[in-house]
Motif scaffolding. Structure first.
Motif, short mmCIF file in Angstrom:
data_model
loop_
_atom_site.label_atom_id
_atom_site.label_comp_id
_atom_site.label_asym_id
_atom_site.label_seq_id
_atom_site.Cartn_x
_atom_site.Cartn_y
_atom_site.Cartn_z
N GLU A 225 0.64 -1.12 -0.03
CA GLU A 225 0.09 0.14 0.21
C GLU A 225 0.96 1.38 0.23
N ASP B 116 -10.99 -5.56 -4.41
CA ASP B 116 -12.49 -5.15 -3.44
C ASP B 116 -14.14 -5.59 -4.36
N LYS C 112 -10.12 -2.58 6.03
CA LYS C 112 -9.46 -3.36 5.01
C LYS C 112 -9.59 -5.14 4.96
N GLY D 198 -6.33 -3.23 -5.61
CA GLY D 198 -7.32 -3.09 -4.78
C GLY D 198 -8.54 -2.97 -5.36
N GLU E 66 -2.86 0.44 -3.52
CA GLU E 66 -3.06 -0.58 -3.49
C GLU E 66 -2.89 -2.19 -4.09
N TYR E 67 -2.12 -3.37 -3.29
CA TYR E 67 -2.48 -3.90 -4.96
C TYR E 67 -1.78 -5.17 -4.23
#
Length: 197
Positions: free
Chosen positions: A50, A157, A192, A153, A130-131
């Motif tokens: 992140e 999600d 998260k 991300g 994010e990944y």
């Protein structure tokens, strides 16, 4: 070598998939402690990153190595419906198998090429905050077989939104039980969720 997969394309595990603090390769399953490098079976490495507000440099959120027995146990802990939804999402939205064929055909066994863009959204690491990255390994080799890949991300999600509350609770419990998080990440995981593949 694994009977289920003929390994035709591999390379030494790159440093991006090393344990960050120790700067060395994973040697044991984070979950059960099984030796990963001395055996004769495949295993997975997963890492999440992140970018903090105002930073362009991504920081490690968590990392783990997982033997196939533990990976199967995690998979089986989710409902059949949730696993089917995840599989359907990847089938409908990613080009994993096509990309695998293309990159192997041109002998592009450069980890950066495989990891740079999300396999679903096609966004690069530079574009996202994010990944998560995933690798399939055998002993001290990274195996090029649909992996390695990156999920941004937004993709994570999407997938988590497909899952039932029960499956999400299981993922939260896995995160709490399996990942030894430093205190500064406690707040992060209240808001998260991570995705174990």
């Amino acid at each position: 070598m694994s009977e289920a997969l003929e390994i035709t394309h591999s390379a030494p595990i790159p440093k991006v998939f090393y344990m960050e603090k120790e700067e060395k390769q994973f040697t044991e399953c984070t979950i059960c402690g099984k030796n990963l490098t001395g055996g004769n079976e495949l295993y997975l490495i997963e890492k999440a990153f992140e970018k903090k507000t105002g930073s362009t440099q991504a920081e490690l959120v968590f990392e783990l190595a997982c033997c196939m027995d533990c990976r199967q146990e995690m998979h089986d802990s989710l409902s059949i419906e949730s696993n089917e939804k995840i599989a359907a999402y990847f089938e409908a939205n990613s080009r994993v198998e096509e990309r695998d064929r293309e990159l192997k055909e041109h002998n592009l066994v450069d980890t950066d090429i495989w990891l740079n863009n999300c396999i679903v959204k096609n966004k690069s690491m530079d574009e996202v905050n994010e990944y998560q990255i995933y690798a399939l390994c055998w002993k001290d080799e990274l195996v090029f077989h649909q992996m390695p890949f990156m999920l941004c991300g937004e993709t994570i999600d999407d997938i988590l939104n497909l899952l039932s509350s029960k499956s999400l609770d299981i993922i939260n419990d896995l995160t709490a039980d399996l990942i030894d998080l430093p205190p500064e990440f406690g707040e992060l995981f209240k808001d998260k969720k991570v995705l174990f593949i």
